[in-house]
Design a protein around this motif. Structure first.
Motif, PDB file in Angstrom:
ATOM      1  N   GLY A  92      84.856  50.342  29.688  1.00 50.21           N
ATOM      2  CA  GLY A  92      84.078  51.780  29.821  1.00 50.21           C
ATOM      3  C   GLY A  92      83.395  51.476  31.331  1.00 50.21           C
ATOM      4  N   ARG A  93      82.726  50.746  31.377  1.00 45.07           N
ATOM      5  CA  ARG A  93      81.854  51.150  32.832  1.00 45.07           C
ATOM      6  C   ARG A  93      82.620  51.605  34.141  1.00 45.07           C
ATOM      7  N   ALA A  94      84.079  50.984  34.173  1.00 45.44           N
ATOM      8  CA  ALA A  94      84.972  52.060  34.826  1.00 45.44           C
ATOM      9  C   ALA A  94      84.463  53.419  35.038  1.00 45.44           C
ATOM     10  N   LEU A  95      84.708  54.120  33.378  1.00 47.77           N
ATOM     11  CA  LEU A  95      84.643  55.557  33.270  1.00 47.77           C
ATOM     12  C   LEU A  95      84.352  56.225  33.404  1.00 47.77           C
ATOM     13  N   LEU A  96      82.467  54.999  32.777  1.00 50.41           N
ATOM     14  CA  LEU A  96      81.513  55.874  33.346  1.00 50.41           C
ATOM     15  C   LEU A  96      80.344  55.988  34.557  1.00 50.41           C
ATOM     16  N   ALA A  97      81.949  55.347  35.884  1.00 56.82           N
ATOM     17  CA  ALA A  97      81.707  55.505  36.917  1.00 56.82           C
ATOM     18  C   ALA A  97      81.749  56.564  37.833  1.00 56.82           C
ATOM     19  N   LYS A  98      82.423  57.413  37.221  1.00 58.88           N
ATOM     20  CA  LYS A  98      82.458  58.750  37.436  1.00 58.88           C
ATOM     21  C   LYS A  98      82.082  60.152  36.479  1.00 58.88           C
ATOM     22  N   LYS A  99      81.525  60.735  37.195  1.00 61.07           N
ATOM     23  CA  LYS A  99      80.618  61.833  36.891  1.00 61.07           C
ATOM     24  C   LYS A  99      81.300  62.894  36.163  1.00 61.07           C
ATOM     25  N   PRO A 100      80.715  63.365  35.120  1.00 58.78           N
ATOM     26  CA  PRO A 100      81.594  63.986  34.199  1.00 58.78           C
ATOM     27  C   PRO A 100      81.170  65.716  34.148  1.00 58.78           C
ATOM     28  N   LYS A 101      82.594  66.258  34.491  1.00 54.64           N
ATOM     29  CA  LYS A 101      82.662  67.544  34.432  1.00 54.64           C
ATOM     30  C   LYS A 101      81.567  68.937  34.119  1.00 54.64           C
ATOM     31  N   HIS A 102      81.481  68.571  32.197  1.00 53.76           N
ATOM     32  CA  HIS A 102      80.958  69.212  31.604  1.00 53.76           C
ATOM     33  C   HIS A 102      79.630  68.268  30.513  1.00 53.76           C
ATOM     34  N   VAL A 103      78.824  68.779  30.546  1.00 52.91           N
ATOM     35  CA  VAL A 103      78.161  68.002  29.347  1.00 52.91           C
ATOM     36  C   VAL A 103      77.684  69.892  28.650  1.00 52.91           C
ATOM     37  N   PRO A 104      77.477  68.981  27.291  1.00 50.46           N
ATOM     38  CA  PRO A 104      76.679  70.733  26.292  1.00 50.46           C
ATOM     39  C   PRO A 104      75.815  70.502  26.744  1.00 50.46           C
ATOM     40  N   ASN A 105      75.411  71.740  26.445  1.00 49.43           N
ATOM     41  CA  ASN A 105      73.869  71.967  26.615  1.00 49.43           C
ATOM     42  C   ASN A 105      72.805  72.809  25.549  1.00 49.43           C
ATOM     43  N   SER A 106      73.935  72.698  24.023  1.00 46.32           N
ATOM     44  CA  SER A 106      73.080  73.651  23.099  1.00 46.32           C
ATOM     45  C   SER A 106      72.027  72.891  22.418  1.00 46.32           C
ATOM     46  N   ALA A 107      71.336  73.237  21.610  1.00 47.78           N
ATOM     47  CA  ALA A 107      70.125  72.891  21.084  1.00 47.78           C
ATOM     48  C   ALA A 107      70.468  71.769  20.111  1.00 47.78           C
ATOM     49  N   PHE A 108      71.243  71.314  19.365  1.00 41.78           N
ATOM     50  CA  PHE A 108      72.278  69.893  18.867  1.00 41.78           C
ATOM     51  C   PHE A 108      72.324  69.078  19.951  1.00 41.78           C
ATOM     52  N   PHE A 109      73.077  69.287  21.090  1.00 44.46           N
ATOM     53  CA  PHE A 109      73.234  67.963  21.869  1.00 44.46           C
ATOM     54  C   PHE A 109      72.354  67.055  22.133  1.00 44.46           C
ATOM     55  N   ASN A 110      70.975  69.534  23.094  1.00 50.25           N
ATOM     56  CA  ASN A 110      70.151  68.144  23.543  1.00 50.25           C
ATOM     57  C   ASN A 110      68.937  67.683  23.034  1.00 50.25           C
ATOM     58  N   ALA A 112      70.075  65.425  19.987  1.00 51.30           N
ATOM     59  CA  ALA A 112      71.014  64.747  19.011  1.00 51.30           C
ATOM     60  C   ALA A 112      71.106  63.359  20.452  1.00 51.30           C
ATOM     61  N   PHE A 113      71.068  63.106  21.281  1.00 51.68           N
ATOM     62  CA  PHE A 113      71.344  62.539  22.191  1.00 51.68           C
ATOM     63  C   PHE A 113      70.797  62.756  23.754  1.00 51.68           C
ATOM     64  N   SER A 114      70.029  61.769  23.871  1.00 52.83           N
ATOM     65  CA  SER A 114      69.331  61.348  25.010  1.00 52.83           C
ATOM     66  C   SER A 114      69.496  62.220  26.945  1.00 52.83           C
ATOM     67  N   LYS A 115      68.702  62.691  27.378  1.00 54.94           N
ATOM     68  CA  LYS A 115      70.852  63.554  28.723  1.00 54.94           C
ATOM     69  C   LYS A 115      70.677  62.211  29.276  1.00 54.94           C
ATOM     70  N   LYS A 116      70.611  60.978  29.300  1.00 60.96           N
ATOM     71  CA  LYS A 116      71.053  59.678  29.696  1.00 60.96           C
ATOM     72  C   LYS A 116      72.433  59.465  29.516  1.00 60.96           C
ATOM     73  N   THR A 117      72.025  59.284  28.072  1.00 58.91           N
ATOM     74  CA  THR A 117      72.739  59.062  26.990  1.00 58.91           C
ATOM     75  C   THR A 117      73.800  59.519  26.839  1.00 58.91           C
ATOM     76  N   LEU A 118      73.689  61.712  26.914  1.00 58.67           N
ATOM     77  CA  LEU A 118      74.773  62.317  26.842  1.00 58.67           C
ATOM     78  C   LEU A 118      75.745  62.641  27.930  1.00 58.67           C
ATOM     79  N   THR A 119      75.548  62.145  28.826  1.00 54.83           N
ATOM     80  CA  THR A 119      75.908  62.133  30.246  1.00 54.83           C
ATOM     81  C   THR A 119      76.685  61.093  29.964  1.00 54.83           C
ATOM     82  N   GLN A 120      76.392  59.769  29.899  1.00 53.21           N
ATOM     83  CA  GLN A 120      76.883  58.868  29.362  1.00 53.21           C
ATOM     84  C   GLN A 120      78.762  58.802  28.490  1.00 53.21           C
ATOM     85  N   ILE A 121      78.098  59.759  27.789  1.00 56.60           N
ATOM     86  CA  ILE A 121      79.029  59.677  26.475  1.00 56.60           C
ATOM     87  C   ILE A 121      80.043  60.637  27.267  1.00 56.60           C
ATOM     88  N   CYS A 122      80.133  61.902  27.464  1.00 54.79           N
ATOM     89  CA  CYS A 122      81.000  62.881  28.856  1.00 54.79           C
ATOM     90  C   CYS A 122      81.528  62.384  29.616  1.00 54.79           C
TER      91      CYS A 122
END
Length: 370
Positions: A92-110, A112-122
């Motif tokens: 899991g930590r190895a996968l989180l080390a790579k920056k995601p190519k896309h992070v949703p920016n809808s009202a729901f995702f913004n 539903a999750f904190s910015k840091k957490t959403l980036t990690q999820i992606c």
């Protein structure tokens, strides 16, 4: 049901991801213990989150399962995985080390999750989606992430879920969720998702136990298709619970988990690859196709156990539908039909979703292949 296996820590693995239509673990465990001396090959053609698969693992039996829902298949597949907590966390930590190519920016995702957490999820989402073939560690990481993706806000040093206030068994729809959060001034926790996943997995005592089957024994496939049974030669014990007539929203009600597995950022209301729910006869014929497929891949004398009921809102007779499907399939001889209590028993759907309506009546059917 305070004495139910679902509440015991030794069986926490089965709850790696809450899923709102599971039957209680006691049901397949009781049946398998009855047949265990014969070392049966177990099959569940509607495996859901893999309760039958997990019961077989606990009792040292080989099992196979199918489900048309990618979410269900991912959770059930994890029941055939074996890996240490450190190995899963390291991945899991190895996968989180790579920056995601896309992070949703809808009202729901913004909201539903904190910015840091959403980036990690992606990052985790994209890393798992990039796999050509899941490993045991990634299967467990995926299932635990699905289980932590959304749920209630719980106070504590480390939250149990990634999201703002949500149900844990199904995904509330975006517009409703945003309105709910705004009206109550609710905001998501700012969490490190690996800490949350580690908290969940640390409760599981049998992560590294022998799984008695390959990950490929569980497939995202349609039980009506003969291709689903290609790797099964001599099944001898089938334990399952088909979707009840009129239940057609499994994927839509799990839309956020579906997104994590590669689906759309919006709710997809298309209904594909599901048993016919437009008529009783169509439903009976589709179920019969499943029983016929199982008959071709099972040994004579194989046992079929089915828990089946009706939705309170659906005008259907559970006995009529199930018995009609067995009659249409021809080779399954009915042994017994028993009342299985109500759908509130064993943490069933009506209970988990907090509905006030009366639960459905369920029946346990037992048939033998002639």
């Amino acid at each position: 049901m305070t004495n139910a296996l679902a509440y015991k820590k030794d069986f926490a693995f089965n709850a790696i991801c809450p899923y709102y239509t599971m039957f209680p673990l006691e049901y397949p465990m009781r049946i398998m213990r009855k047949h265990r001396a014969n070392s049966p090959v177990v099959v569940d053609p509607f495996c859901g989150r893999g309760t039958t698969i997990y019961a077989a693992r606990r009792l040292g039996l080989t099992s196979f399962g199918f489900d048309t829902s990618p979410i269900a298949a991912a959770i059930a597949q994890a029941k055939l995985a074996s890996a240490g907590l450190d190995e899963i966390v390291e991945l899991g930590r190895a996968l989180l080390a790579k920056k995601p190519k896309h992070v949703p920016n809808s009202a729901f995702f913004n909201r539903a999750f904190s910015k840091k957490t959403l980036t990690q999820i992606c990052s985790l989402r994209e890393g798992l989606l990039a796999e050509e073939r899941p490993s045991h560690a990634s299967a467990l990481l995926r299932a635990s992430a699905l289980g932590c993706l959304h749920g209630p806000l719980i106070t504590g040093e480390i939250p149990s879920y990634f999201s703002n206030q949500m149900p844990r068994t199904f995904s509330s729809k975006p517009a409703y969720s945003v309105k709910f959060w705004k009206e109550r001034d609710l905001y998501p926790p700012d969490v490190n998702i690996i800490d949350v996943i580690k908290k969940k997995l640390a409760r599981i005592t049998d992560l590294e136990s022998y799984p008695f089957g390959r990950l490929s024994n569980v497939k995202c496939s349609d039980a009506r298709s003969s291709d689903s049974y290609r790797n099964i030669r001599s099944a001898s014990l089938i334990i399952t619970s088909p979707p009840y007539y009129g239940m057609r929203t499994y994927v839509q009600d799990q839309w956020l988990r579906m997104w994590f597995l590669g689906g759309s950022e919006d709710v997809d209301y298309e209904v594909d690859e599901q048993i016919c729910h437009s008529s009783h006869q169509g439903f009976i014929l589709d179920l019969a196709r499943v029983w016929k497929n199982l008959a071709k891949r099972s040994e004579n004398g194989a046992h079929l156990y089915v828990r089946f009921g009706t939705l309170p809102s659906a005008k259907s007779d559970a006995k009529e539908l199930l018995l009609g499907s067995l009659e249409e399939a021809e080779r399954w001889d009915l042994i017994s039909v028993r009342n299985a209590d109500t759908a509130h028993a064993g943490k069933r759907q009506a209970d988990q979703m907090g509905q006030d309506s009366a639960p459905s009546e369920e029946f346990d059917f037992h048939a033998v292949l002639s």
